[in-house]
Structure formats: C-alpha cells, structure tokens
Design a protein around this motif. Structure first.
Motif, PDB file in Angstrom:
ATOM      1  N   ARG A  11       0.836  -1.209   0.000  1.00 60.07           N
ATOM      2  CA  ARG A  11       0.000   0.000   0.000  1.00 60.07           C
ATOM      3  C   ARG A  11       0.871   1.259   0.000  1.00 60.07           C
ATOM      4  NH1 ARG A  11      -3.353   0.006   4.704  1.00 60.07           N
ATOM      5  NH2 ARG A  11      -2.799  -2.097   5.262  1.00 60.07           N
ATOM      6  N   PHE A  12       1.932   1.262   0.799  1.00 59.13           N
ATOM      7  CA  PHE A  12       2.826   2.411   0.875  1.00 59.13           C
ATOM      8  C   PHE A  12       3.509   2.672  -0.471  1.00 59.13           C
ATOM      9  CE2 PHE A  12       7.153   4.032   1.543  1.00 59.13           C
ATOM     10  CZ  PHE A  12       6.857   5.271   2.091  1.00 59.13           C
ATOM     11  N   VAL A  13       4.076   1.631  -1.052  1.00 57.69           N
ATOM     12  CA  VAL A  13       4.785   1.785  -2.337  1.00 57.69           C
ATOM     13  C   VAL A  13       3.807   2.190  -3.435  1.00 57.69           C
ATOM     14  CG1 VAL A  13       6.081   0.539  -4.123  1.00 57.69           C
ATOM     15  CG2 VAL A  13       6.685   0.265  -1.721  1.00 57.69           C
ATOM     16  N   GLY A  14       2.633   1.591  -3.456  1.00 57.23           N
ATOM     17  CA  GLY A  14       1.626   1.962  -4.449  1.00 57.23           C
ATOM     18  C   GLY A  14       1.260   3.433  -4.346  1.00 57.23           C
ATOM     19  N   ALA A  15       1.066   3.921  -3.123  1.00 58.10           N
ATOM     20  CA  ALA A  15       0.727   5.332  -2.921  1.00 58.10           C
ATOM     21  C   ALA A  15       1.907   6.229  -3.264  1.00 58.10           C
ATOM     22  CB  ALA A  15       0.290   5.566  -1.481  1.00 58.10           C
ATOM     23  N   LEU A  16       3.100   5.843  -2.846  1.00 58.40           N
ATOM     24  CA  LEU A  16       4.306   6.643  -3.105  1.00 58.40           C
ATOM     25  C   LEU A  16       4.559   6.818  -4.600  1.00 58.40           C
ATOM     26  CD1 LEU A  16       6.927   7.965  -1.869  1.00 58.40           C
ATOM     27  CD2 LEU A  16       7.982   5.730  -2.216  1.00 58.40           C
ATOM     28  N   LEU A  17       4.364   5.753  -5.356  1.00 59.19           N
ATOM     29  CA  LEU A  17       4.646   5.783  -6.793  1.00 59.19           C
ATOM     30  C   LEU A  17       3.399   6.031  -7.638  1.00 59.19           C
ATOM     31  CD1 LEU A  17       7.150   2.799  -6.961  1.00 59.19           C
ATOM     32  CD2 LEU A  17       7.671   5.249  -6.807  1.00 59.19           C
ATOM     33  N   ALA A  18       2.285   6.302  -6.970  1.00 57.20           N
ATOM     34  CA  ALA A  18       1.010   6.546  -7.665  1.00 57.20           C
ATOM     35  C   ALA A  18       0.704   5.420  -8.648  1.00 57.20           C
ATOM     36  CB  ALA A  18       1.021   7.897  -8.359  1.00 57.20           C
ATOM     37  N   SER A  19       0.845   4.196  -8.158  1.00 60.79           N
ATOM     38  CA  SER A  19       0.609   3.024  -8.995  1.00 60.79           C
ATOM     39  C   SER A  19      -0.525   2.192  -8.417  1.00 60.79           C
ATOM     40  CB  SER A  19       1.876   2.165  -9.063  1.00 60.79           C
ATOM     41  OG  SER A  19       1.622   0.996  -9.803  1.00 60.79           O
ATOM     42  N   ASP A  20      -1.403   1.723  -9.313  1.00 59.11           N
ATOM     43  CA  ASP A  20      -2.463   0.841  -8.841  1.00 59.11           C
ATOM     44  C   ASP A  20      -2.044  -0.628  -8.953  1.00 59.11           C
ATOM     45  OD1 ASP A  20      -2.510   0.763 -11.603  1.00 59.11           O
ATOM     46  OD2 ASP A  20      -4.683   0.596 -11.725  1.00 59.11           O
ATOM     47  N   ARG A  21      -0.885  -0.896  -9.565  1.00 62.68           N
ATOM     48  CA  ARG A  21      -0.360  -2.255  -9.679  1.00 62.68           C
ATOM     49  C   ARG A  21       0.908  -2.360  -8.844  1.00 62.68           C
ATOM     50  NH1 ARG A  21      -0.405  -3.167 -16.168  1.00 62.68           N
ATOM     51  NH2 ARG A  21      -2.336  -2.052 -16.504  1.00 62.68           N
ATOM     52  N   VAL A  22       0.920  -3.319  -7.945  1.00 65.35           N
ATOM     53  CA  VAL A  22       2.075  -3.489  -7.071  1.00 65.35           C
ATOM     54  C   VAL A  22       2.343  -4.977  -6.898  1.00 65.35           C
ATOM     55  CG1 VAL A  22       3.025  -3.036  -4.775  1.00 65.35           C
ATOM     56  CG2 VAL A  22       1.475  -1.392  -5.799  1.00 65.35           C
ATOM     57  N   ALA A  23       3.608  -5.342  -6.934  1.00 63.37           N
ATOM     58  CA  ALA A  23       4.001  -6.725  -6.662  1.00 63.37           C
ATOM     59  C   ALA A  23       5.103  -6.712  -5.614  1.00 63.37           C
ATOM     60  CB  ALA A  23       4.489  -7.411  -7.930  1.00 63.37           C
ATOM     61  N   PHE A  24       5.064  -7.673  -4.757  1.00 61.01           N
ATOM     62  CA  PHE A  24       6.067  -7.809  -3.702  1.00 61.01           C
ATOM     63  C   PHE A  24       6.552  -9.243  -3.707  1.00 61.01           C
ATOM     64  CE2 PHE A  24       7.391  -9.169   0.455  1.00 61.01           C
ATOM     65  CZ  PHE A  24       8.082  -8.101   0.987  1.00 61.01           C
ATOM     66  N   TYR A  25       7.850  -9.405  -3.619  1.00 60.17           N
ATOM     67  CA  TYR A  25       8.385 -10.731  -3.402  1.00 60.17           C
ATOM     68  C   TYR A  25       9.682 -10.604  -2.641  1.00 60.17           C
ATOM     69  CZ  TYR A  25      11.109  -9.721  -7.638  1.00 60.17           C
ATOM     70  OH  TYR A  25      11.921  -9.139  -8.567  1.00 60.17           O
ATOM     71  N   GLN A  26       9.903 -11.570  -1.793  1.00 57.56           N
ATOM     72  CA  GLN A  26      11.116 -11.641  -1.001  1.00 57.56           C
ATOM     73  C   GLN A  26      12.083 -12.536  -1.753  1.00 57.56           C
ATOM     74  OE1 GLN A  26      10.363 -13.625   2.677  1.00 57.56           O
ATOM     75  NE2 GLN A  26      11.996 -12.562   3.727  1.00 57.56           N
ATOM     76  N   VAL A  27      13.353 -12.184  -1.771  1.00 55.10           N
ATOM     77  CA  VAL A  27      14.337 -12.981  -2.493  1.00 55.10           C
ATOM     78  C   VAL A  27      15.278 -13.631  -1.479  1.00 55.10           C
ATOM     79  CG1 VAL A  27      16.204 -12.942  -4.179  1.00 55.10           C
ATOM     80  CG2 VAL A  27      14.208 -11.471  -4.490  1.00 55.10           C
ATOM     81  N   LYS A  28      15.380 -14.938  -1.574  1.00 52.33           N
ATOM     82  CA  LYS A  28      16.246 -15.682  -0.658  1.00 52.33           C
ATOM     83  C   LYS A  28      17.541 -16.048  -1.376  1.00 52.33           C
ATOM     84  CE  LYS A  28      16.274 -19.248   2.707  1.00 52.33           C
ATOM     85  NZ  LYS A  28      15.987 -18.939   4.069  1.00 52.33           N
ATOM     86  N   ASN A  29      18.639 -15.798  -0.717  1.00 53.70           N
ATOM     87  CA  ASN A  29      19.971 -16.112  -1.259  1.00 53.70           C
ATOM     88  C   ASN A  29      20.210 -15.471  -2.617  1.00 53.70           C
ATOM     89  OD1 ASN A  29      20.476 -17.705   1.027  1.00 53.70           O
ATOM     90  ND2 ASN A  29      19.586 -19.497   0.048  1.00 53.70           N
ATOM     91  N   GLY A  30      19.613 -14.317  -2.847  1.00 49.98           N
ATOM     92  CA  GLY A  30      19.832 -13.585  -4.074  1.00 49.98           C
ATOM     93  C   GLY A  30      19.202 -14.194  -5.313  1.00 49.98           C
ATOM     94  N   ARG A  31      18.406 -15.258  -5.176  1.00 49.14           N
ATOM     95  CA  ARG A  31      17.849 -15.907  -6.358  1.00 49.14           C
ATOM     96  C   ARG A  31      16.406 -16.358  -6.209  1.00 49.14           C
ATOM     97  NH1 ARG A  31      21.337 -16.345 -10.302  1.00 49.14           N
ATOM     98  NH2 ARG A  31      23.520 -16.473  -9.826  1.00 49.14           N
ATOM     99  N   ARG A  32      16.089 -17.120  -5.186  1.00 53.23           N
ATOM    100  CA  ARG A  32      14.766 -17.741  -5.057  1.00 53.23           C
ATOM    101  C   ARG A  32      13.733 -16.753  -4.546  1.00 53.23           C
ATOM    102  NH1 ARG A  32      14.870 -21.966  -1.059  1.00 53.23           N
ATOM    103  NH2 ARG A  32      12.804 -21.613  -0.280  1.00 53.23           N
ATOM    104  N   MET A  33      12.641 -16.598  -5.285  1.00 47.53           N
ATOM    105  CA  MET A  33      11.594 -15.662  -4.902  1.00 47.53           C
ATOM    106  C   MET A  33      10.585 -16.350  -3.986  1.00 47.53           C
ATOM    107  SD  MET A  33      11.000 -13.412  -8.333  1.00 47.53           S
ATOM    108  CE  MET A  33      10.902 -14.787  -9.447  1.00 47.53           C
ATOM    109  N   LEU A  34      10.311 -15.703  -2.862  1.00 44.68           N
ATOM    110  CA  LEU A  34       9.372 -16.220  -1.872  1.00 44.68           C
ATOM    111  C   LEU A  34       8.322 -15.172  -1.567  1.00 44.68           C
ATOM    112  CD1 LEU A  34      12.059 -17.486   0.646  1.00 44.68           C
ATOM    113  CD2 LEU A  34      10.855 -18.884  -1.025  1.00 44.68           C
TER     114      LEU A  34
END
Length: 106
Positions: free
Chosen positions: A17-40
């Motif tokens: 919600r914060f990033v969407g509001a900050l960048l005035a974007s209605d599309r936002v994706a979040f993913y955590q990256v483990k060990n620089g490669r695997r998306m969680l």
C-alpha cells in the motif's frame, strides 16, 4: 496462521500500500528474495495472474529491475526505474523484457 506469519503478511500488505501510494501506482508486486535468487512470499495487487505467473516462470531473468541483477551490478539505491537500468543489460534482454511488458499493455 502463526503469529509470525500474520505479522509478515501484515508487513507485506502495508509495504504494498505504501509503495503503491508513493509511486502513484495501482499495480504493485512484492516478493522476497532468498539467497539472491529464489523468490518467496510473492504477493500482488491489480496484477494480472497470467502476467505474474509468466514472470515467476522465467521472465524475471530478463527484468532489468530484478534484485539479483541489481545486486550483481553493485547497485545501492533504494528506488530504481526501468529506463535507468536498461543500460546495464544487453539490448536483446531489454527488447525481450519490453516485448513481454507490451504483451500485457504495460
């Protein structure tokens, strides 16, 4: 749901919600990256499922803004823009990723 998991989901929700509001974007994706490669913990809002699935299946390898690429390039900024990062990628990579985005009218 464990308390830790609930806290993590709440953090992700607030972050999106914060990033969407900050960048005035209605599309936002979040993913955590483990060990620089695997998306969680992949979460998204207003992102077509087909787009998100294709990204996770392999298009992330062409993304000039993927965290692995940014880390390998030694980038330390907190916010990145696609047009600023394209110069660090081969033209064929940029062309393929832009075509992928274009196929979803992004």
């Amino acid at each position: 749901m464990f308390s830790r998991q609930a806290e993590q989901m709440e953090f992700i929700d607030h972050t999106m919600r914060f990033v969407g509001a900050l960048l005035a974007s209605d599309r936002v994706a979040f993913y955590q990256v483990k060990n620089g490669r695997r998306m969680l913990e992949c979460q998204s809002r207003n992102v077509e499922q087909e787009f998100h699935d294709a990204y996770l299946r392999g298009m992330h390898a062409y993304d000039p803004l993927h965290v692995t690429r940014l880390l390998q390039a030694g980038q330390s900024k907190k916010i990145f823009w696609l047009h600023d990062q394209e110069h660090d990628c081969a033209a064929s990579v940029v062309q393929r990723y832009r075509a992928f985005l274009g196929s979803f009218h992004i």
